[in-house]
Structures are given as C-alpha cells and as structure tokens.
Design a protein around this motif. Structure first.
Motif, PDB file in Angstrom:
ATOM      1  N   GLY A 283      25.244  11.816  13.124  1.00 26.15           N
ATOM      2  CA  GLY A 283      25.931  11.125  14.198  1.00 26.15           C
ATOM      3  C   GLY A 283      27.225  10.526  13.688  1.00 26.15           C
ATOM      4  O   GLY A 283      27.695  10.895  12.611  1.00 26.15           O
ATOM      5  N   PRO A 284      27.810   9.588  14.404  1.00 22.81           N
ATOM      6  CA  PRO A 284      27.313   8.984  15.644  1.00 22.81           C
ATOM      7  C   PRO A 284      27.484   9.918  16.836  1.00 22.81           C
ATOM      8  O   PRO A 284      28.340  10.801  16.821  1.00 22.81           O
ATOM      9  N   VAL A 285      26.650   9.695  17.859  1.00 26.57           N
ATOM     10  CA  VAL A 285      26.613  10.553  19.034  1.00 26.57           C
ATOM     11  C   VAL A 285      26.886   9.703  20.272  1.00 26.57           C
ATOM     12  O   VAL A 285      26.402   8.581  20.383  1.00 26.57           O
ATOM     13  N   GLY A 286      27.632  10.282  21.213  1.00 22.85           N
ATOM     14  CA  GLY A 286      27.860   9.602  22.496  1.00 22.85           C
ATOM     15  C   GLY A 286      29.293   9.168  22.665  1.00 22.85           C
ATOM     16  O   GLY A 286      29.884   8.596  21.736  1.00 22.85           O
ATOM     17  N   GLY A 287      29.875   9.467  23.857  1.00 18.14           N
ATOM     18  CA  GLY A 287      31.261   9.102  24.093  1.00 18.14           C
ATOM     19  C   GLY A 287      31.508   8.448  25.437  1.00 18.14           C
ATOM     20  O   GLY A 287      32.649   8.145  25.773  1.00 18.14           O
ATOM     21  N   TRP A 288      30.429   8.203  26.215  1.00 16.77           N
ATOM     22  CA  TRP A 288      30.581   7.600  27.539  1.00 16.77           C
ATOM     23  C   TRP A 288      30.041   6.191  27.586  1.00 16.77           C
ATOM     24  O   TRP A 288      30.678   5.270  28.086  1.00 16.77           O
ATOM     25  N   PHE A 289      28.859   6.014  27.029  1.00 15.28           N
ATOM     26  CA  PHE A 289      28.195   4.712  27.049  1.00 15.28           C
ATOM     27  C   PHE A 289      28.666   3.902  25.843  1.00 15.28           C
ATOM     28  O   PHE A 289      27.901   3.594  24.930  1.00 15.28           O
ATOM     29  N   ILE A 290      29.957   3.604  25.817  1.00 15.03           N
ATOM     30  CA  ILE A 290      30.517   2.881  24.672  1.00 15.03           C
ATOM     31  C   ILE A 290      31.451   1.776  25.165  1.00 15.03           C
ATOM     32  O   ILE A 290      31.989   1.836  26.270  1.00 15.03           O
ATOM     33  N   TRP A 291      31.602   0.757  24.338  1.00 17.83           N
ATOM     34  CA  TRP A 291      32.565  -0.303  24.599  1.00 17.83           C
ATOM     35  C   TRP A 291      33.575  -0.293  23.463  1.00 17.83           C
ATOM     36  O   TRP A 291      33.217  -0.234  22.291  1.00 17.83           O
ATOM     37  N   ARG A 292      34.864  -0.318  23.839  1.00 13.67           N
ATOM     38  CA  ARG A 292      35.940  -0.318  22.860  1.00 13.67           C
ATOM     39  C   ARG A 292      36.634  -1.680  22.857  1.00 13.67           C
ATOM     40  O   ARG A 292      36.747  -2.318  23.907  1.00 13.67           O
ATOM     41  N   GLN A 293      37.119  -2.074  21.712  1.00 10.66           N
ATOM     42  CA  GLN A 293      37.737  -3.399  21.592  1.00 10.66           C
ATOM     43  C   GLN A 293      38.990  -3.539  22.435  1.00 10.66           C
ATOM     44  O   GLN A 293      39.430  -4.657  22.720  1.00 10.66           O
ATOM     45  N   GLN A 294      39.570  -2.410  22.874  1.00  9.32           N
ATOM     46  CA  GLN A 294      40.763  -2.477  23.727  1.00  9.32           C
ATOM     47  C   GLN A 294      40.412  -2.907  25.152  1.00  9.32           C
ATOM     48  O   GLN A 294      41.296  -3.251  25.934  1.00  9.32           O
ATOM     49  N   GLN A 295      39.147  -2.867  25.520  1.00 13.21           N
ATOM     50  CA  GLN A 295      38.743  -3.247  26.868  1.00 13.21           C
ATOM     51  C   GLN A 295      38.831  -4.770  27.015  1.00 13.21           C
ATOM     52  O   GLN A 295      38.320  -5.510  26.178  1.00 13.21           O
ATOM     53  N   THR A 296      39.464  -5.213  28.089  1.00 14.13           N
ATOM     54  CA  THR A 296      39.627  -6.651  28.307  1.00 14.13           C
ATOM     55  C   THR A 296      38.955  -7.130  29.583  1.00 14.13           C
ATOM     56  O   THR A 296      38.901  -8.328  29.832  1.00 14.13           O
ATOM     57  N   GLU A 297      38.455  -6.191  30.400  1.00 18.65           N
ATOM     58  CA  GLU A 297      37.843  -6.579  31.667  1.00 18.65           C
ATOM     59  C   GLU A 297      36.469  -7.227  31.429  1.00 18.65           C
ATOM     60  O   GLU A 297      35.879  -7.058  30.366  1.00 18.65           O
ATOM     61  N   PRO A 298      35.951  -7.983  32.414  1.00 18.92           N
ATOM     62  CA  PRO A 298      34.603  -8.529  32.267  1.00 18.92           C
ATOM     63  C   PRO A 298      33.580  -7.405  32.083  1.00 18.92           C
ATOM     64  O   PRO A 298      33.760  -6.294  32.594  1.00 18.92           O
ATOM     65  N   VAL A 299      32.545  -7.725  31.349  1.00 18.99           N
ATOM     66  CA  VAL A 299      31.489  -6.752  31.060  1.00 18.99           C
ATOM     67  C   VAL A 299      30.144  -7.332  31.465  1.00 18.99           C
ATOM     68  O   VAL A 299      29.838  -8.492  31.158  1.00 18.99           O
ATOM     69  N   LEU A 300      29.372  -6.530  32.163  1.00 13.93           N
ATOM     70  CA  LEU A 300      28.001  -6.905  32.493  1.00 13.93           C
ATOM     71  C   LEU A 300      27.059  -5.964  31.754  1.00 13.93           C
ATOM     72  O   LEU A 300      27.143  -4.739  31.907  1.00 13.93           O
ATOM     73  N   LEU A 301      26.185  -6.547  30.967  1.00 15.87           N
ATOM     74  CA  LEU A 301      25.181  -5.792  30.226  1.00 15.87           C
ATOM     75  C   LEU A 301      23.822  -6.046  30.866  1.00 15.87           C
ATOM     76  O   LEU A 301      23.418  -7.197  31.028  1.00 15.87           O
TER      77      LEU A 301
END
Length: 251
Positions: free
Chosen positions: A107-125
């Motif tokens: 791996g690592p595997v997966g390219g959709w279910f990820i969070w990148r540090q460039q994201q600034t919007e609110p996040v709900l987990l």
C-alpha cells in the motif's frame, strides 16, 4: 490492444514489503494497535489502508485490508485491529503477534476516502465501531500539520468499554468536538439513551448543510448506509458524503 503503463509510484504501492512489529498497545478488550516499522514505506494520506498478508509455515496464505490509524510518520505506521469472532486473521493479529514478529503488507491504498491538509472546510466524521480507525488517522494528521479546519466526530459504539482511543479522545484537541453514541449500554447520567444512530444525532453533533462540510462515514455496512442516507435527507450534498464500509470478511 494497447495497454496503459502502470506508473512507477503505483507499482511501488503494489509491492509487498516486510514489516516488523515494534510495539502493541491494547485499545479495548477486543482490539490492539500494532506499531510497524516498514523500510521503504512511501508514506500515506489520512484515510488510506493497507493489505496485510500472513503466510503459515506450510505455505498457506491469507490477506486482509486494514485502515491506517497513525498520521504519516516516515517508515513507522500503526494499524488498529479488532478481533472478529470466528475470524481467521484478526485473532492472530490481536492475540498472538508480538514485537519482533514480521508480516507482509502493501500500500497505501485508496484515493477517495482521504483528508488532505490543504482542505480548510468543516469536516464531519461519523464512525461506527472500528470504523473510527481511518477517521482517527485524519484527526491525528490534522493535529500533526497544525491544521485549523474544524472537525466534529460522532462515534457510535455498543458500550463504553468498546470505545477505541478513549484517553486520546477524552483529552481532545483544539477545534475537535467529539460526541459518543451508544447502541446497547450508555454511561450513567448519559443525556442520550442507548440506541442506533438517528437523524437527530447528526443534527446535534454535526454541521448544518449550508456550512458545506465534507462528511466521512465509516463502519459496518448497515451503519454506513443509514448514516449516509440521513445526511443526504438532512440536506447535505451527496458528493460531499464520502463512505467506506466493511462487512463480515472472516476477520
């Protein structure tokens, strides 16, 4: 027919590597976190997973996928594994694997279910059971890079003793709001009686849709389907609801 070339980095991720167990930490009665030293590890993004291959002395081999729990940290990564009753791989990983042992992973595997540090919007987990693991990776990655993106976590577990990362979640972090939901047994004086996740939980513990949060939902298939459907019902754009689910794989 022409065949597309496999980029070098993709080919590298598909290569099996030998990892050495350097630590294990009990997370609950049924789950442990394994610390692995993986020479040549290409580093990962928060939310990705790895394939783990176990091979017996007689040559029998089996493999499973596990989410990465730790923030990117060079050649060191952590996997949190929960024992599956009647499973084949997870009981060995949880009960028998000790520091000094080795296993194979890729791996690592997966390219959709990820969070990148460039994201600034609110996040709900939104996590159900061990579905918290990749979301915890996002929480840790956010803290590691000093991101100020506001995070809210709704974590559903059967009972208080089933919670993973209890101390870390209790300690909290600036900009992270955590709400725990219990389906079978709630702590004394809990404001919410035990029960499955409902739309009201997502209203109270989540973000309003007009804040345009990115929502990550992970857990058993039934939990994920319900939670994702509730989010869309509440007005969240479907393209902002990212899901990852797991079923009974035999552990």
């Amino acid at each position: 027919m022409a065949r597309a070339a496999v980029p070098g980095r993709l080919g590298d991720r598909l290569r099996w590597r030998t990892a050495e167990v350097t630590g294990r930490r009990v997370e609950s009665a049924t789950a442990v976190t394994l610390t692995l030293d993986v020479p040549g590890w290409p580093e990962h993004l928060a939310g990705q997973h790895v394939d783990v291959r176990l091979t017996a002395e007689d040559g029998y081999s089996t493999q499973r996928s596990y989410s990465i729990a730790s923030a990117p940290n060079g050649r060191i990564l952590e996997l949190t594994v929960q024992r599956t009753p009647g499973g084949e791989a997870s009981p060995y990983l949880v009960d028998d694997l000790v520091p000094g042992d080795r296993l194979e992973l890729r791996g690592p595997v997966g390219g959709w279910f990820i969070w990148r540090q460039q994201q600034t919007e609110p996040v709900l987990l939104v996590a159900g059971g061990s579905g918290l693991v990749p979301l915890m990776c996002m929480i840790r990655a956010r803290e590691a890079v000093g991101s100020r993106a506001p995070f809210r976590l709704l974590y559903a577990a059967r009972t208080p003793s089933d919670l993973l990362y209890r101390s870390e979640l209790r300690q909290g972090a600036p900009g992270l709001d955590t709400t725990c939901l219990y389906s079978r047994e709630a702590p004394e004086h809990s404001p919410r009686p035990p029960g499955r996740i409902a739309p009201g939980d997502l209203v109270r513990g989540g973000w309003p849709p007009d804040f345009e949060p990115t929502c990550y939902v992970c857990g058993p298939t039934g939990f994920v389907e319900k939670a994702a459907a509730y989010l869309v019902l509440l007005g969240h754009a479907p393209e902002r609801v990212r899901t990852e689910r797991f079923g009974d794989s035999g552990g």
